[in-house]
Enzyme design. Structure first.
Site, short mmCIF file in Angstrom:
data_model
loop_
_atom_site.label_atom_id
_atom_site.label_comp_id
_atom_site.label_asym_id
_atom_site.label_seq_id
_atom_site.Cartn_x
_atom_site.Cartn_y
_atom_site.Cartn_z
N GLY A 10 47.00 64.48 29.60
CA GLY A 10 47.77 63.51 30.71
C GLY A 10 49.33 63.87 30.28
CB SER A 76 44.56 52.66 34.72
OG SER A 76 45.07 52.15 35.71
CB SER A 128 53.05 47.18 25.89
OG SER A 128 54.21 46.82 26.64
N GLY A 130 56.60 51.01 27.87
CA GLY A 130 57.21 51.94 28.83
C GLY A 130 57.30 53.29 28.31
CE LYS A 182 50.27 46.95 28.29
NZ LYS A 182 50.54 47.70 29.46
CG HIS A 185 51.90 42.91 27.09
ND1 HIS A 185 52.34 43.82 28.11
CD2 HIS A 185 52.65 43.03 25.99
CE1 HIS A 185 53.42 44.31 27.98
NE2 HIS A 185 53.72 43.54 26.47
CG ASN A 186 50.58 44.55 31.78
OD1 ASN A 186 50.96 44.80 30.43
ND2 ASN A 186 50.41 45.61 32.38
CD GLU A 189 55.21 44.03 32.15
OE1 GLU A 189 54.77 44.40 30.93
OE2 GLU A 189 55.21 44.61 33.23
NE ARG A 286 55.61 41.52 40.09
CZ ARG A 286 55.55 42.36 38.97
NH1 ARG A 286 55.01 43.46 39.48
NH2 ARG A 286 56.08 41.98 37.68
NE ARG A 445 33.19 18.05 44.25
CZ ARG A 445 32.30 17.98 43.37
NH1 ARG A 445 32.23 17.02 42.24
NH2 ARG A 445 31.22 19.01 43.18
C1 6PG Z 1 53.98 48.16 29.54
C2 6PG Z 1 54.00 47.97 30.99
C3 6PG Z 1 53.04 48.72 31.84
C4 6PG Z 1 53.17 48.28 33.27
C5 6PG Z 1 54.38 48.38 34.01
C6 6PG Z 1 54.15 48.02 35.55
O1 6PG Z 1 53.65 47.02 28.61
O2 6PG Z 1 54.54 48.97 29.29
O3 6PG Z 1 53.16 46.45 31.09
O4 6PG Z 1 52.04 49.09 31.28
O5 6PG Z 1 52.37 49.33 33.90
O6 6PG Z 1 55.21 47.14 33.62
O7 6PG Z 1 53.48 47.11 36.00
P1 6PG Z 1 53.43 46.83 37.50
O8 6PG Z 1 53.48 47.78 38.13
O9 6PG Z 1 52.14 46.02 37.78
O10 6PG Z 1 54.60 45.71 37.49
#
Ligand code: 6PG
Length: 468
Positions: A10, A76, A128, A130, A182, A185-186, A189, A286, A445
Site C-alpha cells: 500500500g 480498510s 494513529s 495521520g 483503535k 480511539h477514533n 477523537e 456530522r 411498560r
Molecule cells: C488516526 C485517525 C484516522 C482516521 C481519520 C479520519 O488515528 O490517525 O483516527 O485513522 O481515519 O481521523 O476519520 P474520519 O474520516 O472518520 O473522520
C-alpha cells in the site's frame, strides 16, 4: 538473492510514510502497490533509500526474509481483505501479516482466526497519527497472537512515537482487540473534535470573538490541563490564511465527512448497552451537517430565540468555557474507557487500561495531558468501571459542573447548537442520580404490556392490573 527485512503493501500516503519510517529506523524494505504508479513515485522521490519496489505480489513476498513481516496499509474493508486473500497464496507458515488499517474489529477477528488456522500470524494493529505520525512515529495498538507480537516488537518499538523515551506501543490482547481499541480511539477523537468545535462556536457566535482572538484563547488553554494535539492544531487552523489573505476556516463548508469508525463504536455501544451519548451525538451532528439543503430551508423558516444575551464579564465566562471543555472531555474519555471495559469482559481480552492510555500519550490524534490522570487512576485500581468514580475526576467534575451549566444555558438561550456539551451534562446528571425518572417507564411498560417491574421496598418481580 539479497532479501529485505520487512515488506510494506500500500503506497498511498500512509503506507509510503510507514515504509519510510521503517527504513529510517535501519531496516531494508520491500514495497508493493496494486498500481505501479505509486510504487514508482516512492522510488523516484526517495533515492538512496534501502527500499526495493516489486510489481507482483509473488515477487514482493519472495523478496522478504522468512519468517516474513509484512505491513499492510491499504483502504480498510474490501481492499484489505482482498490483499490478504491474495497474500496467503504466497506466504509461508509463521509469516506475520500486520494489518495497520482501520479494519472493523469483527473482520479483524475473522481474518485472525482464518489465518491462524492456516498457520500464519495476523496482527490487527490500530495505528494513529495521520500522515505525519506514520512517518515520524505513530501510536500503535497491536492485537493478535502474543508470540507473533513479540517477534515484531523490536520493529514496532523503533517506529512508534515516543513519550519521554517510552515507545507508544503495547500489546493489547487477542484477535480483534487492537482494532477495537483503535475504534475506541477514533470515537474519542470524534467527540473531542466536536467539543472543540462547539467551544469555537460559542466563542464566535456567543461572545463575538474573531479568529485571532479565539486562536489566542486556545493557545493559552494549550499551556494548561487542556493541553492536547487537537487544541494545538485548532489554534493553528484558526489563523491560517488562504491566497487571498483571508482566514481559510471561514471559507470551509460545514458539511463534515466520516469514514465510519465513529459509527462502528456507536453500534457496538448499543449492543453492549453502553450509554455512549457523547460519541453518538458527535456522529449525529456530522450527519446533520450533511443535510445542508434542508438546513438552509429550515434556517429561513424555523425561528430561534429573540432575546439577546450579553455576557458582562467575558474573561470570567471564557474561564467557564475552558472548564466546560475539560469537564466534557473527561466524560468523553470516561465513556470510551467504560465501553472498552465492557468489551474486554465480553470478548475475554483482559485489557490493561493503563497500558492502553499510555499508548495514547504521544503520536495519536487524542494525545492529551489528561491521559496521565487516567493512567494514574487505572494504576491505582485496574478494575474501575468508570474513571468518573476516581478521586481526581470526582474533584474536577464536582468543581467544574456548574461552569458547564452556565455555558449550556447561555448557548441554549442564544440558540447556538452544542449537542455534545449538552450530552455531557445530561450524562453526568443521569449518572449521579440515584433515582431516575425511569420508574415511570417501568410502570408504563407494565401497564400496556405486562412487562413487570421491580420494587424499591421489597424483592421480587411484580405485575399490576392497572385497569379495573
Ligand atoms: C488516526 C485517525 C484516522 C482516521 C481519520 C479520519 O488515528 O490517525 O483516527 O485513522 O481515519 O481521523 O476519520 P474520519 O474520516 O472518520 O473522520
Amino acid at each position: 538473492m539479497f532479501k529485505q527485512q520487512v515488506g510494506v503493501i500500500g503506497m498511498a500516503t500512509m503506507g509510503k510514510n510507514l515504509a519510510l519510517n521503517i527504513e529510517n529506523k535501519g531496516y531494508t524494505v520491500s514495497i508493493f502497490n496494486r498500481t505501479p504508479k505509486n510504487t514508482n513515485e516512492v522510488i523516484l522521490n526517495n533515492p538512496n533509500k534501502n527500499i526495493k519496489p516489486y510489481y507482483t505480489l509473488q515477487s514482493f513476498v519472495n523478496s522478504i526474509i522468512q519468517p516474513r513481516r509484512i505491513f499492510i496499509m491499504v483502504k480498510s474493508g474490501k481492499a484489505t481483505i482482498e490483499v490478504i486473500n491474495c497474500l496467503i497464496k504466497f506466504i509461508n507458515k509463521k509469516d506475520i501479516i500486520i494489518d495497520c488499517g482501520n479494519t472493523y474489529y469483527k473482520n479483524s477477528i475473522k481474518i485472525n482466526n482464518k489465518l491462524n488456522k492456516m498457520g500464519f500470524y495476523y496482527i490487527g494493529a490500530g495505528i494513529s497519527g495521520g500522515e505525519e505520525g506514520a512517518l515520524k512515529g505513530p501510536a500503535i495498538m497491536p492485537g493478535g497472537n502474543l508470540k507473533a507480537y513479540k517477534l515484531i516488537l523490536p520493529i514496532l518499538k523503533k517506529i512508534s512515537a515516543l513519550y519521554k523515551n517510552e515507545p507508544c506501543v503495547n500489546y493489547i490482547g487477542k484477535n480483534g482487540s487492537g482494532h477495537y481499541v483503535k475504534m475506541i480511539h477514533n470515537g474519542i477523537e470524534y467527540s473531542n473534535m466536536q467539543l472543540i468545535s462547539e467551544t469555537y462556536f460559542i466563542l464566535k457566535k456567543g461572545l463575538n470573538l474573531n479568529n485571532k482572538q479565539i486562536n489566542k484563547i486556545f493557545e493559552n488553554w494549550n499551556n494548561g490541563e487542556l493541553n492536547s494535539y487537537l487544541i494545538e492544531i485548532t489554534k493553528n487552523i484558526l489563523i491560517k490564511k488562504d491566497k487571498n489573505k483571508k482566514y481559510l476556516i471561514d471559507a470551509i463548508s460545514d458539511e463534515a465527512n466520516n469514514k465510519g469508525t465513529g459509527k462502528w463504536m456507536c453500534k457496538e455501544a448499543l449492543d453492549l448497552k453502553e450509554p455512549l451519548c457523547l460519541i453518538t451525538q458527535s456522529v449525529f451532528i456530522r450527519y446533520i451537517s450533511n443535510i445542508k439543503k434542508q438546513r438552509l430551508i429550515a434556517s429561513k423558516n424555523l425561528i430561534g430565540p429573540k432575546k439577546i444575551y450579553k455576557i458582562k464579564n467575558k474573561i470570567n465566562f471564557i474561564k467557564k468555557i475552558q472548564k466546560s471543555l475539560y469537564f466534557s472531555k473527561i466524560i468523553s474519555y470516561a465513556q470510551g474507557f467504560s465501553q472498552l471495559s465492557k468489551a474486554s469482559k465480553k470478548y475475554k481480552w483482559n485489557l490493561n487500561f493503563s497500558n492502553i492510555a499510555k499508548i495514547f500519550r504521544s503520536g495519536c490524534i487524542i494525545r492529551a495531558k489528561l491521559l496521565q490522570n487516567i493512567i494514574n487512576s487505572y494504576i491505582k485500581n485496574p478494575n474501575i468501571e468508570n474513571i468518573l468514580l476516581t478521586k481526581y475526576f470526582i474533584n474536577i467534575t464536582n468543581n467544574y459542573q456548574n461552569s458547564l451549566r452556565d455555558v449550556i444555558t447561555f448557548s441554549i438561550q442564544l440558540g447556538i447548537p452544542t449537542p455534545v456539551f449538552n450530552a455531557s451534562i445530561t450524562y453526568y446528571d443521569s449518572y449521579r442520580c440515584s433515582n431516575l425518572s425511569t420508574n415511570l417507564i417501568q410502570a408504563q411498560r407494565d401497564y400496556f404490556g405486562a412487562h413487570t417491574y421491580k420494587r424499591v421496598d421489597k424483592n421480587g418481580i411484580y405485575h399490576t392490573k392497572w385497569i379495573k
